[in-house]
Design an enzyme around this catalytic site. Structure first.
Site, PDB file in Angstrom:
ATOM      1  N   ASP A 115      16.372 -38.741  31.700  1.00 22.32           N
ATOM      2  CA  ASP A 115      16.468 -40.171  31.944  1.00 22.32           C
ATOM      3  C   ASP A 115      15.079 -40.737  32.202  1.00 22.32           C
ATOM      4  O   ASP A 115      14.081 -40.149  31.776  1.00 22.32           O
ATOM      5  CB  ASP A 115      17.452 -40.469  33.089  1.00 22.32           C
ATOM      6  CG  ASP A 115      17.027 -39.829  34.418  1.00 22.32           C
ATOM      7  OD1 ASP A 115      15.861 -39.380  34.543  1.00 22.32           O
ATOM      8  OD2 ASP A 115      17.852 -39.781  35.353  1.00 22.32           O
ATOM      9  N   HIS A 144      13.588 -37.985  35.155  1.00 27.67           N
ATOM     10  CA  HIS A 144      13.937 -36.591  35.427  1.00 27.67           C
ATOM     11  C   HIS A 144      13.979 -35.727  34.168  1.00 27.67           C
ATOM     12  O   HIS A 144      14.353 -36.208  33.097  1.00 27.67           O
ATOM     13  CB  HIS A 144      15.302 -36.530  36.129  1.00 27.67           C
ATOM     14  CG  HIS A 144      15.362 -37.380  37.350  1.00 27.67           C
ATOM     15  ND1 HIS A 144      15.938 -38.637  37.355  1.00 27.67           N
ATOM     16  CD2 HIS A 144      14.895 -37.172  38.601  1.00 27.67           C
ATOM     17  CE1 HIS A 144      15.830 -39.161  38.557  1.00 27.67           C
ATOM     18  NE2 HIS A 144      15.196 -38.300  39.334  1.00 27.67           N
ATOM     19  N   SER A 200      14.935 -36.315  44.213  1.00 23.49           N
ATOM     20  CA  SER A 200      15.967 -36.230  43.186  1.00 23.49           C
ATOM     21  C   SER A 200      15.764 -35.083  42.204  1.00 23.49           C
ATOM     22  O   SER A 200      16.701 -34.692  41.510  1.00 23.49           O
ATOM     23  CB  SER A 200      16.036 -37.547  42.403  1.00 23.49           C
ATOM     24  OG  SER A 200      14.772 -37.886  41.865  1.00 23.49           O
TER      25      SER A 200
END
Length: 370
Positions: free
Chosen positions: A333, A336, A41
């Site tokens: 978040d 990340h 991600s």
């Protein structure tokens, strides 16, 4: 006949596809022909949008609020991520998500779309296939490699075998993977019973080596590896540890980075035609966390977007709150970095001193003849 990297003699009819060089060759500001991105991600630019049952998605607000379109794109970030900034430095467009290309384009159009690179990265992915189970659906590293092989076949059809080989060999393969494997180990008593930390990270490195050798068999020659950051200091880990970093997770991250570097050194001795740049994300993020004000940051513990303690009890969902100034937060978040932190990492590592990039930086790697 020597022209741009994609100028080839076609096998049928022996005609020179000169227009390909004009259209797809390296432009003046382009350091390499293409960038192929594999990972998780941290560099996903939208592949998970095309996975119908995946729990690892970022295709909703407030993600993307600082992206040029002001809309969520599938990036786990308020704006651009590491893959975007690497592409900018290389003079390339961001490598588009592979699943978007194969979903939206005809086969012939996809072949053209692959020429400046493709991203196979998927939120939730790991080196081991099992790490994707937590998120119901992700593209594990092994499957990403298979997708690359399909792209390689398409390039051969489009450019000829010799042209595709030269094109790919001059391109960069950007590999950002491993965090989810460490999180899996941290959260699984079964895994910790089966493997000591050293055994586990060694298995991670040896499994990755097998995948890299497969990529090498299909003309990959130049690699950028982003090491694991101190993932024990991300908000999700701090929230479970009275706001302090999880030092076990950080220790395992460092152990994996050491195993990765040893594996790469050994791989280079086996395959002397490969070159690589290792970007030390651990050192860069640790510098930010220890001295944030030097880089314009004021918040290193809490996430910008979320709910609960450190904004880390609930992820960045439409119901979540977000900070008014994303520039002063290191984390967007639970896991990340913000766009600002991602930009700073690439700024420090792309033209990096040996402290952050070795045995060469990305700019030097791009210039290596392949």
């Amino acid at each position: 006949m020597k022209m741009a990297s994609v100028c080839v003699w076609a096998a049928r009819g022996f005609w020179v596809v000169f227009l390909l060089s004009l259209r797809f060759g390296c432009s003046a500001g382009q350091m390499v022909p293409a960038a192929f991105v594999l990972g998780d991600s941290l560099v996903d630019v939208g592949n998970n949008n095309y996975l119908p049952i995946s729990l690892a998605k970022a295709d909703f607000p407030h993600n993307g609020m600082d992206f040029p379109t002001k809309k969520p794109t599938g990036r786990f970030c308020n704006g651009k991520n590491t893959a975007d900034f690497l592409a900018e430095k290389l003079g390339l467009p961001t490598s588009p998500p592979y699943l978007a290309l194969v979903s939206n384009s005809s086969k012939s159009n996809s072949s053209s779309s692959f020429l400046t690179g493709v991203s196979f990265a998927s939120g939730g992915a790991g080196i081991f296939d099992g790490t994707t189970e937590k998120y119901k659906q992700s593209v594990p590293f092994s499957k990403q490699v298979e997708y690359y092989l399909a792209v390689h076949e398409s390039l051969v059809q489009h450019m000829g075998s010799s042209g595709a080989k030269k094109h790919v060999a001059k391109s960069l393969f950007i590999v950002v993977i491993g965090s989810n494997d460490i999180f899996s180990y941290s959260g699984s008593s079964d895994l910790r019973k089966q493997h000591t930390p050293q055994q586990y990270v060694d298995l991670m490195a040896s499994s990755l080596k097998d995948h890299l050798k497969r990529l090498h068999g299909y003309d990959a020659r130049k690699f950028v590896f982003v090491g694991l950051p101190p993932i024990g200091c991300c908000p999700s880990q701090r929230s479970q540890n009275k706001s302090a970093c999880n030092e076990d997770t950080n220790t395992w991250s460092r152990m994996y980075n050491t195993a990765l570097l040893a594996m790469l050194k050994g791989l280079k001795s086996e395959l002397n035609d490969i070159s690589y740049s290792y970007l030390d994300a651990y050192a860069v993020v640790q510098t930010l966390v220890q001295n944030p004000s030097a880089y314009g940051f004021t918040e290193v513990k809490a996430a910008c977007c979320g709910l609960g303690n450190l904004n880390a009890k609930v992820g960045c969902l439409p119901i979540s709150q977000y900070c008014p100034n994303r520039r002063d937060h290191v984390f967007w978040d639970l896991y990340h970095p913000t766009e600002a932190a991602a930009r700073l990492f690439i700024d420090k590592a792309f033209h990096g001193s040996p402290q952050y990039a070795y045995p060469m930086d990305v700019q030097q790697l791009a210039a290596v003849e392949a």
